[in-house]
Design an enzyme around this catalytic site. Sequence first.
Site, PDB file in Angstrom:
ATOM      1  N   LYS A 125      14.444  49.659 -31.260  1.00  0.00           N
ATOM      2  CA  LYS A 125      15.047  50.373 -30.146  1.00  0.00           C
ATOM      3  C   LYS A 125      15.093  51.848 -30.484  1.00  0.00           C
ATOM      4  CE  LYS A 125      18.834  48.599 -28.437  1.00  0.00           C
ATOM      5  NZ  LYS A 125      20.195  48.021 -28.369  1.00  0.00           N
ATOM      6  N   GLY A 126      14.944  52.688 -29.477  1.00  0.00           N
ATOM      7  CA  GLY A 126      14.996  54.114 -29.699  1.00  0.00           C
ATOM      8  C   GLY A 126      15.513  54.835 -28.480  1.00  0.00           C
ATOM      9  N   SER A 127      15.427  56.173 -28.519  1.00  0.00           N
ATOM     10  CA  SER A 127      15.956  56.967 -27.425  1.00  0.00           C
ATOM     11  C   SER A 127      15.076  56.895 -26.191  1.00  0.00           C
ATOM     12  CB  SER A 127      16.086  58.429 -27.869  1.00  0.00           C
ATOM     13  OG  SER A 127      14.802  58.972 -28.153  1.00  0.00           O
ATOM     14  N   PHE A 128      13.845  56.412 -26.344  1.00  0.00           N
ATOM     15  CA  PHE A 128      12.940  56.411 -25.206  1.00  0.00           C
ATOM     16  C   PHE A 128      12.206  55.079 -25.113  1.00  0.00           C
ATOM     17  CE2 PHE A 128       9.256  57.877 -22.682  1.00  0.00           C
ATOM     18  CZ  PHE A 128       9.952  58.443 -21.634  1.00  0.00           C
ATOM     19  N   GLY A 129      12.958  53.992 -25.070  1.00  0.00           N
ATOM     20  CA  GLY A 129      12.334  52.704 -24.848  1.00  0.00           C
ATOM     21  C   GLY A 129      12.663  51.683 -25.914  1.00  0.00           C
ATOM     22  N   THR A 130      12.169  50.486 -25.679  1.00  0.00           N
ATOM     23  CA  THR A 130      12.384  49.353 -26.569  1.00  0.00           C
ATOM     24  C   THR A 130      11.054  48.648 -26.773  1.00  0.00           C
ATOM     25  OG1 THR A 130      14.629  49.051 -25.727  1.00  0.00           O
ATOM     26  CG2 THR A 130      13.637  47.180 -26.848  1.00  0.00           C
ATOM     27  N   ASP A 169       3.184  63.976 -34.198  1.00  0.00           N
ATOM     28  CA  ASP A 169       4.264  63.232 -34.851  1.00  0.00           C
ATOM     29  C   ASP A 169       3.700  62.300 -35.916  1.00  0.00           C
ATOM     30  OD1 ASP A 169       6.898  62.635 -35.356  1.00  0.00           O
ATOM     31  OD2 ASP A 169       7.050  61.093 -33.815  1.00  0.00           O
TER      32      ASP A 169
END
Length: 435
Positions: free
Chosen positions: A140-145, A254
């Site tokens: 899980k992250g700040s912009f999606g799963t 990145d």
Amino acid sequence: MELGVGLLNDASQRGGPAYVTGTEGSGSWGASGGMGVAGSRRSPPHKQGDSILPIQGPWVGGWKRLLSGVGTTITALDQLWRQQNPQCPHPGPLEPALQTVEKSLTEWPVPKFVALFLPEFPIQPPQGQQQLKVLGFIAKGSFGTVLKVLHCGLGTLLAVKVVPKVEVLQQDSLRQCKEEVSIQRQIHHPFVSGLGGSWQGQRHLFTMYNYYSTDLYSLWATVGCFAESSVRLFGAELALGIGYLHDLGIVHRDLKMENILLDERGHLKLTDFGLSRHLSQGGRAYTICGTLQYMAPEVLRGGPYNHVADWWSLGILLFALAAGKFPLQAEKDHVAMLTRVTHCAYEVPASLSQGLSLLLQELLCHNPLQRLRYLYHFQAHPFFRGMAFDPELLQKQPVAFVLEARAALPAPEDTVLFQDFDCDLMSLPAHPCPA
């Protein structure tokens, strides 16, 4: 694209969050995905003559940006209504019509005319969708799963990245989603991940990839410093992958261990293009984005920068693999990180060979014009003497130490079952299933 535990993990569990701030130049976009919390964003001022909706309210900004991102204007919507409803009177000014959807903005689905402008995400799921079974979540992250999925017909595991449409509006990231899918569809390389498919449901956007359970960061955290023979192999594979992207005009932005997965034979797959963008020959970017420990000085300064910034990130990565630690610790923001990078010299361990020390010095060069940046530089470099820069030859043998170290990684936890892909992802447990 092959996704594993390294993508979109919570920043506190990994090597550092993706960091985004600032704006791109004219005609470009500022990404806010990847891993971690996005930084500040500034919308460019409206020029005279720009179409501005005459409606006010906290939700209107999201609609303005969405309509701008898909190229829709008020005039086009008016024409669309008349074409689809020739016998019905026009509902009048656009303001009352849009006000009626204020309540449902965060609930979705959006009106069908919006979905028409997302060809990268077909409305109908691909054929065979009914054979996909959701087993649990990977990260899980700040912009999606990222969900772990079983293809019942083939018996293979897949990974599906799920992005709520609400977040696409809130983070003004429609262009980013489209750019990411566009980039992944171009990619066909043994050491770079490609796209398995994409579609949209009522509440989410979906992208599907091959699944691998191990990322380079997890391996590094278990093994520590790598032997120079392994650094040489991984450096050659990454140089081939990065050079391939640059030939297509793609800058990754990145590059880090968390975004590099290991296939079943221990070879690398560069993944996660949430911050990537197309950059033409001679083009420059200005968005401060990436992961602080890996960001080149010119990126930390806010540009201008180009594809050469990826080679600095490769130097940081290879340094950490060889030394067992990062050359510099991450700071709280890009300003503090730039100060540290500018005023602190990298201390290359004396235990490293002369060839590897030279390679790191040439990659971690503050002047991008003098930085090692072309594939032929790597092919002729003393550290890679005798190394065949050929994907087929590099992949011929499995990476033995990776296969051995994989057995020492944490055992998988129980998976979490879901009914469908459009489930409530907020109810997921805090810790991902690593396999």
